[in-house]
Design a protein around this motif. Sequence first.
Motif, PDB file in Angstrom:
ATOM      1  N   LEU A 151       4.867  -3.915  18.884  1.00  0.00           N
ATOM      2  CA  LEU A 151       5.176  -4.941  17.656  1.00  0.00           C
ATOM      3  C   LEU A 151       6.179  -5.002  16.391  1.00  0.00           C
ATOM      4  CD1 LEU A 151       3.474  -8.869  19.670  1.00  0.00           C
ATOM      5  CD2 LEU A 151       5.911  -7.555  20.125  1.00  0.00           C
ATOM      6  N   LEU A 152       5.050  -4.231  15.546  1.00  0.00           N
ATOM      7  CA  LEU A 152       5.641  -4.063  14.046  1.00  0.00           C
ATOM      8  C   LEU A 152       5.793  -3.379  14.197  1.00  0.00           C
ATOM      9  CD1 LEU A 152       4.208  -4.428  11.760  1.00  0.00           C
ATOM     10  CD2 LEU A 152       2.719  -3.516  11.557  1.00  0.00           C
ATOM     11  N   LEU A 197       9.820  -4.169  15.361  1.00  0.00           N
ATOM     12  CA  LEU A 197      10.209  -5.208  13.868  1.00  0.00           C
ATOM     13  C   LEU A 197      10.659  -3.907  12.910  1.00  0.00           C
ATOM     14  CD1 LEU A 197      10.301  -8.074  12.673  1.00  0.00           C
ATOM     15  CD2 LEU A 197       8.196  -7.465  11.603  1.00  0.00           C
ATOM     16  N   ASP A 236      10.822  -0.329   3.868  1.00  0.00           N
ATOM     17  CA  ASP A 236       9.877  -0.423   3.956  1.00  0.00           C
ATOM     18  C   ASP A 236       9.688  -1.072   2.006  1.00  0.00           C
ATOM     19  OD1 ASP A 236       8.876  -0.777   6.225  1.00  0.00           O
ATOM     20  OD2 ASP A 236       7.847   0.893   5.907  1.00  0.00           O
ATOM     21  N   ALA A 266       8.618  -2.307  -1.145  1.00  0.00           N
ATOM     22  CA  ALA A 266       8.606  -3.515  -2.307  1.00  0.00           C
ATOM     23  C   ALA A 266       9.289  -4.448  -2.570  1.00  0.00           C
ATOM     24  CB  ALA A 266       7.224  -2.843  -3.551  1.00  0.00           C
ATOM     25  N   ILE A 267       8.473  -5.650  -2.285  1.00  0.00           N
ATOM     26  CA  ILE A 267       9.851  -7.014  -2.322  1.00  0.00           C
ATOM     27  C   ILE A 267       8.813  -7.457  -3.176  1.00  0.00           C
ATOM     28  CG2 ILE A 267       9.844  -9.245  -1.570  1.00  0.00           C
ATOM     29  CD1 ILE A 267      10.702  -8.379   1.340  1.00  0.00           C
ATOM     30  N   THR A 268       9.625  -7.608  -4.712  1.00  0.00           N
ATOM     31  CA  THR A 268       9.826  -8.287  -5.954  1.00  0.00           C
ATOM     32  C   THR A 268       9.131 -10.114  -5.569  1.00  0.00           C
ATOM     33  OG1 THR A 268      11.335  -8.075  -6.718  1.00  0.00           O
ATOM     34  CG2 THR A 268       9.665  -7.262  -7.659  1.00  0.00           C
ATOM     35  N   VAL A 274       7.918 -11.044   6.298  1.00  0.00           N
ATOM     36  CA  VAL A 274       8.735 -10.827   6.940  1.00  0.00           C
ATOM     37  C   VAL A 274       9.906 -11.646   6.968  1.00  0.00           C
ATOM     38  CG1 VAL A 274       8.181 -10.473   9.162  1.00  0.00           C
ATOM     39  CG2 VAL A 274       6.509  -9.671   7.756  1.00  0.00           C
ATOM     40  N   MET A 318      13.281 -10.176   6.796  1.00  0.00           N
ATOM     41  CA  MET A 318      14.710 -10.643   8.350  1.00  0.00           C
ATOM     42  C   MET A 318      15.570 -11.323   8.146  1.00  0.00           C
ATOM     43  SD  MET A 318      12.166 -11.478  11.961  1.00  0.00           S
ATOM     44  CE  MET A 318      11.207 -10.851  12.091  1.00  0.00           C
ATOM     45  N   ALA A 351       9.332  -8.619  19.370  1.00  0.00           N
ATOM     46  CA  ALA A 351       8.641  -8.546  17.756  1.00  0.00           C
ATOM     47  C   ALA A 351       8.998  -9.925  17.013  1.00  0.00           C
ATOM     48  CB  ALA A 351       8.644  -7.703  17.659  1.00  0.00           C
ATOM     49  N   ILE A 352      10.678 -10.217  16.963  1.00  0.00           N
ATOM     50  CA  ILE A 352      11.514 -10.959  16.314  1.00  0.00           C
ATOM     51  C   ILE A 352      10.864 -12.102  16.275  1.00  0.00           C
ATOM     52  CG2 ILE A 352      13.478 -12.242  15.578  1.00  0.00           C
ATOM     53  CD1 ILE A 352      14.662  -9.401  15.747  1.00  0.00           C
ATOM     54  N   TYR A 391       7.495 -12.689  15.476  1.00  0.00           N
ATOM     55  CA  TYR A 391       6.873 -12.444  13.662  1.00  0.00           C
ATOM     56  C   TYR A 391       7.830 -14.065  12.921  1.00  0.00           C
ATOM     57  CZ  TYR A 391       4.058  -7.916  13.514  1.00  0.00           C
ATOM     58  OH  TYR A 391       3.364  -7.414  12.952  1.00  0.00           O
ATOM     59  N   PRO A 439      -0.910  -7.790  13.540  1.00  0.00           N
ATOM     60  CA  PRO A 439      -0.774  -6.660  12.320  1.00  0.00           C
ATOM     61  C   PRO A 439       0.943  -6.957  11.181  1.00  0.00           C
ATOM     62  CG  PRO A 439       0.167  -5.580  14.098  1.00  0.00           C
ATOM     63  CD  PRO A 439      -0.308  -6.846  14.513  1.00  0.00           C
ATOM     64  N   SER A 440       0.048  -6.789   9.691  1.00  0.00           N
ATOM     65  CA  SER A 440       1.685  -7.691   8.421  1.00  0.00           C
ATOM     66  C   SER A 440       2.390  -6.090   8.378  1.00  0.00           C
ATOM     67  CB  SER A 440       0.439  -8.480   7.954  1.00  0.00           C
ATOM     68  OG  SER A 440      -0.244  -7.523   7.428  1.00  0.00           O
ATOM     69  N   LEU A 441       2.702  -6.220   7.965  1.00  0.00           N
ATOM     70  CA  LEU A 441       3.739  -5.025   7.392  1.00  0.00           C
ATOM     71  C   LEU A 441       3.183  -4.645   6.298  1.00  0.00           C
ATOM     72  CD1 LEU A 441       7.703  -6.197   7.700  1.00  0.00           C
ATOM     73  CD2 LEU A 441       6.970  -4.174   8.899  1.00  0.00           C
ATOM     74  N   PRO A 442       2.834  -3.407   5.545  1.00  0.00           N
ATOM     75  CA  PRO A 442       2.361  -3.766   4.812  1.00  0.00           C
ATOM     76  C   PRO A 442       3.144  -3.538   3.592  1.00  0.00           C
ATOM     77  CG  PRO A 442       2.915  -1.197   5.983  1.00  0.00           C
ATOM     78  CD  PRO A 442       3.640  -2.100   7.280  1.00  0.00           C
ATOM     79  N   GLU A 443       2.532  -3.538   2.311  1.00  0.00           N
ATOM     80  CA  GLU A 443       3.376  -3.664   1.300  1.00  0.00           C
ATOM     81  C   GLU A 443       2.922  -2.546   0.743  1.00  0.00           C
ATOM     82  OE1 GLU A 443       5.492  -6.194   0.649  1.00  0.00           O
ATOM     83  OE2 GLU A 443       4.917  -6.583   2.307  1.00  0.00           O
ATOM     84  N   PRO A 444       4.129  -1.427   0.393  1.00  0.00           N
ATOM     85  CA  PRO A 444       4.199  -0.349  -0.311  1.00  0.00           C
ATOM     86  C   PRO A 444       3.227   0.026  -1.221  1.00  0.00           C
ATOM     87  CG  PRO A 444       5.844  -0.659   0.290  1.00  0.00           C
ATOM     88  CD  PRO A 444       5.780  -2.382  -0.094  1.00  0.00           C
ATOM     89  N   GLU A 445       3.960  -1.277  -2.276  1.00  0.00           N
ATOM     90  CA  GLU A 445       2.703  -1.259  -3.495  1.00  0.00           C
ATOM     91  C   GLU A 445       2.813  -2.909  -4.086  1.00  0.00           C
ATOM     92  OE1 GLU A 445       6.717  -0.006  -6.243  1.00  0.00           O
ATOM     93  OE2 GLU A 445       6.288   0.578  -4.701  1.00  0.00           O
ATOM     94  N   GLN A 446       1.724  -3.317  -5.084  1.00  0.00           N
ATOM     95  CA  GLN A 446       1.821  -4.993  -5.343  1.00  0.00           C
ATOM     96  C   GLN A 446       2.739  -5.149  -6.101  1.00  0.00           C
ATOM     97  OE1 GLN A 446      -0.711  -6.510  -4.296  1.00  0.00           O
ATOM     98  NE2 GLN A 446       0.554  -8.215  -5.039  1.00  0.00           N
ATOM     99  N   PRO A 447       3.542  -5.637  -6.145  1.00  0.00           N
ATOM    100  CA  PRO A 447       4.629  -5.685  -6.893  1.00  0.00           C
ATOM    101  C   PRO A 447       4.411  -6.681  -8.337  1.00  0.00           C
ATOM    102  CG  PRO A 447       4.853  -7.444  -4.786  1.00  0.00           C
ATOM    103  CD  PRO A 447       3.433  -6.452  -4.713  1.00  0.00           C
ATOM    104  N   SER A 448       5.072  -5.616  -9.077  1.00  0.00           N
ATOM    105  CA  SER A 448       4.429  -6.786 -10.711  1.00  0.00           C
ATOM    106  C   SER A 448       4.833  -7.760 -10.649  1.00  0.00           C
ATOM    107  CB  SER A 448       4.895  -5.831 -12.058  1.00  0.00           C
ATOM    108  OG  SER A 448       6.171  -5.521 -11.592  1.00  0.00           O
TER     109      SER A 448
END
Lengths: 250, 195, 195
Positions: free
Chosen positions: A152-153, A156, A167, A169-171, A179, A183, C94-95, C98, C162-171
């Motif tokens: 599923l992931l 998505l 993918d 990072a979102i600030t 998510v 979307m 999936a949509i 989530y 499962p959650s989308l991995p967050e690549p880096e800790q956003p500052s």
Amino acid sequence: MPTSAQRALQVRLPAFEGPLDLLLHLIRQQRVDIYDIPIARITEQYLDQLDVWRRTDLAIAGEYLVMAATLVEIKARMLLPKPPIDEDGASDADPRAELVERLLEYQRYEGPVEALRVWEGDRRMIYFRGAAENPDDYLLPIDTDALTPLALLEALRSVLASAGVSDSAITAVLPRRRVTLRMKMAEILRRVRAHSEGVSFSDLFDLPCAVHEIVLAFLALLELMRQRLVIARQRGPHADIIVHACEAST
Amino acid sequence: MSDLVAACECLLFVAGEPLADAEVASALHCERDDVQCLMEELSKALDARGSGLHVLRIAGGYQLATRQAHAAVLARYFARSASRLSRAALETAAIVAYQQPVTLPEIEAIRGVSTSGVVKTLLDRRLLAEVGRKRAAGRPILYGTTPEFLHYFGLADIDDLPSLPEPEQPSQIDHAGAPAAMPNEATGDRAVEES
Amino acid sequence: MSDLVAACECLLFVAGEPLADAEVASALHCERDDVQCLMEELSKALDARGSGLHVLRIAGGYQLATRQAHAAVLARYFARSASRLSRAALETAAIVAYQQPVTLPEIEAIRGVSTSGVVKTLLDRRLLAEVGRKRAAGRPILYGTTPEFLHYFGLADIDDLPSLPEPEQPSQIDHAGAPAAMPNEATGDRAVEES
């Protein structure tokens, strides 16, 4: 002093798939025997080509430089007197041998690559049932045992990726629901890209709707602007904000 | 059209995926050996009525598809979402198709350039898959083609790929510089026809 | 069958859902008034050959469908394929998983293609269900996942996705000058009005 041949190369530039591809091009252009490459001439042209790229500020991949060093080395070894042929008659002391072998091996795939390109084109001209809802109709159904939460992931992610949302990072500080924001970004990006004249911000949500949906659309817009996927313009203090897609860099 | 052939047509119509002989036989309650014959009959019937559809042998099974002649009309209405593959991707796909199972360093040795990004794209598009690990230092991942690869290129079977040309011999220098043409019969349509 | 009729057949085949006169006419570049005639010709051609398919006029449109006579064969096929999901169905599932509760237009906006047939399939298979109506223009139906969905994907609870991995800790300090914190009360649930 770029020759016309070099200018022609410049035009062709993005088509080179690497040093082997460039070398094969030079060998063919000069109509020389691949088994008897005039290494000094080809090396010179190869280095000229790298110079042309440098002058046009094009980043040159490391592999091209490694090949340049190899060519220079072969050229130097070619200048040395030929070693005597040893007793068992082995005469594979030609410094070019290994390079020639690599070129020949690479060249073997040109036919298949061309065939795949033709088949890809032919295949795109036929359609299967339900292609309207599943445009990538070459993707086959998935068996139950592969239908896990991770699938599923993955699904998505592929939806988001095909909309142009990566993918990265979102600030925006959204403790949960990242998510949801992604979307919304996918949705806005698709809409904006479908309209070359831009989309008005207020068209990004259908009124009446809850306040937080407007907030979400606004945050998604800011994130898309930060990632330089869209730009927004406002003509005056209270004028409508028009959102345009940036040229896709991917 | 006999009843069984008509049932066959219905089956392919609803399936939405290539159907193997065994799947067709079990749904129709017929012998597996009869399936090819039924498909040929269906093919003839579709040709005879000048249908816009035909039976393809693709990705290890049979599937109903539109004919190329109608591509222009359909393209107006149905967009393909994925773009065509880049030359780098086609090169990589070709190398994997012929050398599988194959590792990334082996692919890169042939192409002469770093290829990890291209492999990732092909994995994402499901044209390649990891098929195991090589019993060698570092146990590198082995890649192979998928059924989706066959479907994407309209191939019935991986064996349909023409054999890889032998390296050019010293005598036959290709001054024209054009890639060797592939055998013609392999590039054409894969409609089920001849018996 | 004329070329235009064959193109018509292709169009209905690929669409998978009823197509209105206007849609057919715009794809074929023909007059709207000609569509009915074309459909009748297609219908006759299918009948004449004893095809397993026929043209249905439903819901203000035309659709290609299998004939009743072959229902048993198709039932056998569906019983065996029931465990599989198409990619389009998986994406849609999936949509919804989530983003739930979510409306069809929202799903389509994210996927970028029409999705009503896929949602119908998922509803039929009880992996999705209607969970209410959205408080918005037209009061569109909201969809959510079902207990069967959880069972099917081996989840104990929908929060176990499962959650989308967050690549880096956003500052926290954003140099680009983009989004500040979101008002807390807005981060949570979406406005849903149970019906």
